[in-house]
Design a protein around this motif. Sequence first.
Motif, mmCIF file in Angstrom:
data_model
loop_
_atom_site.group_PDB
_atom_site.id
_atom_site.type_symbol
_atom_site.label_atom_id
_atom_site.label_comp_id
_atom_site.label_asym_id
_atom_site.label_seq_id
_atom_site.Cartn_x
_atom_site.Cartn_y
_atom_site.Cartn_z
ATOM 1 N N PRO A 280 0.814 -1.221 0.000
ATOM 2 C CA PRO A 280 0.000 0.000 0.000
ATOM 3 C C PRO A 280 0.848 1.273 0.000
ATOM 4 N N TYR A 281 0.251 2.357 -0.481
ATOM 5 C CA TYR A 281 0.932 3.655 -0.585
ATOM 6 C C TYR A 281 0.057 4.770 -0.021
ATOM 7 N N LEU A 282 0.733 5.825 0.439
ATOM 8 C CA LEU A 282 0.104 7.106 0.736
ATOM 9 C C LEU A 282 0.915 8.194 0.035
ATOM 10 N N PHE A 283 0.267 8.972 -0.811
ATOM 11 C CA PHE A 283 0.900 10.123 -1.458
ATOM 12 C C PHE A 283 0.401 11.389 -0.769
ATOM 13 N N ASN A 284 1.376 12.207 -0.334
ATOM 14 C CA ASN A 284 1.094 13.265 0.623
ATOM 15 C C ASN A 284 0.978 14.658 -0.018
ATOM 16 N N GLY A 285 0.154 14.754 -1.074
ATOM 17 C CA GLY A 285 -0.180 16.061 -1.632
ATOM 18 C C GLY A 285 0.766 16.580 -2.690
ATOM 19 N N ASP A 286 0.336 17.649 -3.361
ATOM 20 C CA ASP A 286 1.061 18.269 -4.477
ATOM 21 C C ASP A 286 1.360 17.241 -5.567
ATOM 22 N N PHE A 287 0.288 16.662 -6.081
ATOM 23 C CA PHE A 287 0.394 15.697 -7.170
ATOM 24 C C PHE A 287 0.623 16.411 -8.503
ATOM 25 N N VAL A 288 0.144 17.648 -8.605
ATOM 26 C CA VAL A 288 0.103 18.358 -9.887
ATOM 27 C C VAL A 288 0.828 19.703 -9.766
ATOM 28 N N ASP A 289 0.883 20.404 -10.915
ATOM 29 C CA ASP A 289 1.522 21.718 -11.063
ATOM 30 C C ASP A 289 3.032 21.593 -11.235
ATOM 31 N N ARG A 290 3.575 22.608 -11.888
ATOM 32 C CA ARG A 290 4.998 22.737 -12.192
ATOM 33 C C ARG A 290 5.454 21.704 -13.220
ATOM 34 N N GLY A 291 5.449 20.430 -12.872
ATOM 35 C CA GLY A 291 5.778 19.415 -13.858
ATOM 36 C C GLY A 291 4.724 19.369 -14.950
ATOM 37 N N SER A 292 5.145 19.122 -16.179
ATOM 38 C CA SER A 292 4.236 19.232 -17.329
ATOM 39 C C SER A 292 3.582 17.914 -17.725
ATOM 40 N N PHE A 293 3.621 16.941 -16.793
ATOM 41 C CA PHE A 293 2.920 15.672 -17.002
ATOM 42 C C PHE A 293 1.975 15.425 -15.827
ATOM 43 N N SER A 294 1.327 16.500 -15.399
ATOM 44 C CA SER A 294 0.423 16.416 -14.249
ATOM 45 C C SER A 294 -0.838 15.632 -14.567
#
Length: 512
Positions: A280-294
């Motif tokens: 299992p995983y937990l991703f802790n926010g800021d998935f998008v923006d800045r990088g151009s493959f959001s």
Amino acid sequence: FQLGPRPMLQAVSSLIFGNEPSKMDIEVEKVLEAFIDVQDDIERSNKIKDRANDYFKNQHYDMAIELYTAAIDAAPSAVLYGNRSMAYLKKELYGSALNDADNALAIDNNYIKGYYRRATANMALGRFKKALKDYEIAKKHAPNDKDALAKFTECSKIVKRINFEKAIAGDDKKKSVVTTLNLNEMEVESSYDGPHLGDEITREFIDLMIEHFKTQKKIHRKYAFKILIEIRKWFMAQPTLVDISVPDGNKFTICGDVHGQFYDLVNIFDLNGAPSEKNPYLFNGDFVDRGSFSVETIFTMFAYKLLLPNHFFMSRGNHESDVMNKMYGFEGEVKNKYSAQMCELFTELFNYLPLCHLINQKVFVCHGGLFKQEGVTLDDIRKTDRVRQPPDEGIMCDLLWSDPYSLNGRAPSKRGVGCQFGPDVSEKWCKDNGVDYVVRSHEVKVEGWEEHHNGRVYTVFSAPNYCDQMGNKGAFITIKGDNLTPRFTSFSEVPHPTVPPMAYASSLFGFM
């Protein structure tokens, strides 16, 4: 003492507290030593400024900030404050950028770049009316400057749109974008060569989708909207604080900011294993923006969440917000790859993302950090209304924006929102709430992670070589259900197609 107040304070601190100087401290001192014999304050300031400019051009913003500070100590000027404001903007420290822009304009109210710096910081903080005033002043000072006119015009449009939306809102809640969608009417053309989504997400679909994304292709809009509609239902039913139970002996992975770096996200799964019930995983926010493959990043995460609802978790970050998405590229990317209608749906469903997670009642995970207000409890967090755009104050704001720092107590945030909290704050909060330690993200770290406050707080950041320029490693944390001691894995960036970061960002972030 000849070196000036900054190296002197570092030396005194080292003597009193036994602190080892950092590599950056040593590098700063070496630069300043070169100008010991320069007697004229203005000349010494200019020489230090020139070196600071070199570091800025090479994207070493922390070094640039330290040297601009030393130059200001020697002989302050509007240009020096303006340059340091620009470096703070690059670091997303909008509060500090605002202060320096104010200082620059206090010295010289005709310093045009000061108005640009202040406007840019206010734009990033969603203070559009304040930004508009500065763009208007800049336009008046430079009536023939096309860039000044363009920024003023774009900011004016944003302010007018916000005012219009408020005027038509009334007392009724805005209808969901979902009510305007009819998936049955969306035809999948015979020319579409991507994966097809049936009634439910399958692992085969996700694997095919990831491979499709790697070739810089999109999934069909019908399937994209289907994923968004389903994930919205799931997050609507979630609490603000999600409790996670990890059984004894089982591994659990926590990742930090990914910021649209899709190829590095896939590399995490290559290094640590694909998400599954046993992984299992937990991703802790800021998935998008800045990088151009959001777009590719967020659809991969949402698909895994639908496949593994109780083994794949997502916390909201400060970039899962309308203001940030408009400025830092996600809105522009979604419009480019899909439509404005899909942008509206993303804005809506980001409001439903949980703000934080509690693992085995002992590990508290949020994007930003702890609280400006004393005495906030886990129950207070559970009761917090999250279904909105992030406010400028309060529990939700602090969870998304705050940062740890080395001094006891609390201080205003250099970001302009949230707060900085010290070791005593972390110690007391953890003890009062029965928590072993806090995991947060929100900041670039050289190795992708950092320990703070005697192990009461850890930062994890999972976007290596952030924005293709920071040179940092990414990292993830693994724990076991019966051993919550964090273990850190650092990793380097992997190649990606030649699309630069911020490719879809607002033109208002074409800094001057």
